[in-house]
Scaffold this active site. Structure first.
Site, short mmCIF file in Angstrom:
data_model
loop_
_atom_site.label_atom_id
_atom_site.label_comp_id
_atom_site.label_asym_id
_atom_site.label_seq_id
_atom_site.Cartn_x
_atom_site.Cartn_y
_atom_site.Cartn_z
N GLU A 15 19.32 14.48 30.68
CA GLU A 15 20.53 14.47 31.11
C GLU A 15 21.64 15.47 30.23
O GLU A 15 22.65 15.54 30.71
CB GLU A 15 21.28 12.95 30.70
CG GLU A 15 20.58 11.95 31.57
CD GLU A 15 21.03 10.40 31.02
OE1 GLU A 15 21.49 9.81 31.72
OE2 GLU A 15 20.96 10.42 29.72
N GLY A 91 24.12 4.16 37.90
CA GLY A 91 23.98 3.34 39.21
C GLY A 91 25.40 3.15 39.76
O GLY A 91 26.28 2.84 39.24
N MET A 195 24.27 2.28 30.65
CA MET A 195 23.84 1.38 29.49
C MET A 195 24.34 2.07 27.94
O MET A 195 23.78 1.42 27.07
CB MET A 195 22.09 1.64 29.32
CG MET A 195 21.66 0.72 30.89
SD MET A 195 19.74 0.90 30.59
CE MET A 195 19.56 -0.07 29.11
N GLU A 196 25.12 2.97 28.24
CA GLU A 196 25.74 3.56 26.90
C GLU A 196 27.19 3.99 26.83
O GLU A 196 27.65 3.85 25.62
CB GLU A 196 24.74 5.07 26.64
CG GLU A 196 23.48 4.91 26.71
CD GLU A 196 22.60 5.00 28.01
OE1 GLU A 196 21.42 4.48 27.86
OE2 GLU A 196 23.21 5.53 28.91
N ASP A 219 21.41 6.29 41.73
CA ASP A 219 20.82 4.87 42.57
C ASP A 219 22.03 3.84 42.87
O ASP A 219 23.11 4.34 42.35
CB ASP A 219 19.91 4.50 41.73
CG ASP A 219 20.25 3.78 40.44
OD1 ASP A 219 20.73 2.72 40.31
OD2 ASP A 219 19.98 4.44 39.30
#
Length: 251
Positions: A15, A91, A195-196, A219
């Protein structure tokens, strides 16, 4: 924007891409198993030198919050970190988003934060807020920087639309459409999920360091998410530096 020392953070090395090959006079600092790489990046066109501290945290809110705290505390050539960029993939929640679209977070919510009955759902007890808002001037600067660069640079042609909106964060890789629909009902107008981001934003908020959370859609957070994510990540690794470079060139 006039920042001297920029911290760049992602959850995975893919990333942040090639940034470690783009900085000079590198040195490494270790905090346990967390490695922070420091150096300088030279903007040849504007003859501008920016100090850089960069790291990848690992997945999840705890790992990212720990890394954000450490990297914000970094000092390089006598300068404290005065701006944090967190970048990576996410996502899609909104049906309007497609792979390679970009989301700049305006608000970040921890969708798995629930301290009821003492606080309303989503409220973070430490700050008594149910979301973290990003400074409006930073949002506009990030958006215009990316849009202008996208018009001029053919290397950015793979990236799609540039969007500003709400991002949700939680300690779960979502590959279940029904679960995602439940979150959408609770958090209207949600663009993306990851998630972060909200954990990093909370640290930056409490430490009083300006930050931008930048996500590229990998996604659709459905049953095909794991496969889509894995394939996309390999391609994204080759291009992730381009987004970071856009912002650095406009500092």
């Amino acid at each position: 924007m006039n920042f001297k020392h920029v911290a760049i953070l992602g959850a995975m090395p893919e990333e942040i891409g090639e940034i470690t090959n783009q900085i000079h006079d590198k040195k490494e600092i270790f905090y346990g198993d967390l490695k922070v790489i420091q150096g300088t990046w030279n903007d040849v066109e504007r003859k501008n030198k920016i100090l850089i501290s960069v790291a990848w945290s690992g997945w999840g809110k705890v790992s990212s919050a720990r890394a954000a705290t450490r990297i914000i505390s970094s000092i390089y050539l006598g300068e404290k970190v005065d701006f944090l960029i967190f970048t990576g993939v996410a996502g899609a929640v909104s049906n309007t988003l497609r792979q390679w679209d970009i989301v700049i977070a305006s608000k970040l919510i921890q969708y798995d934060m629930d301290a009821r009955p003492f606080f309303e759902k989503f409220v973070i007890p430490a700050i008594s807020k149910d979301h973290i808002s990003i400074d409006d001037k930073l949002l506009k600067w990030t958006q215009s920087s990316l849009e202008n660069s996208k018009k001029k640079d053919l290397n950015l042609r793979d990236f799609g639309t540039i969007n500003i909106g709400k991002i949700a964060t939680g300690d779960k890789f979502i590959s279940d459409r029904e679960y995602l629909e439940e979150i959408k009902l609770q958090i209207p107008n949600l663009l993306a999920i990851e998630m972060e981001g909200a954990a990093v934003a909370q640290v930056a908020y409490q430490e009083k360091v300006p930050c931008v959370i930048l996500r590229t859609i990998s996604d659709s957070a459905d049953e095909e998410a794991a496969t889509s994510f894995d394939i996309f990540l390999k391609k994204y690794k080759l291009r992730s530096w381009l987004l970071i470079e856009c912002l650095l060139k406009n500092l």
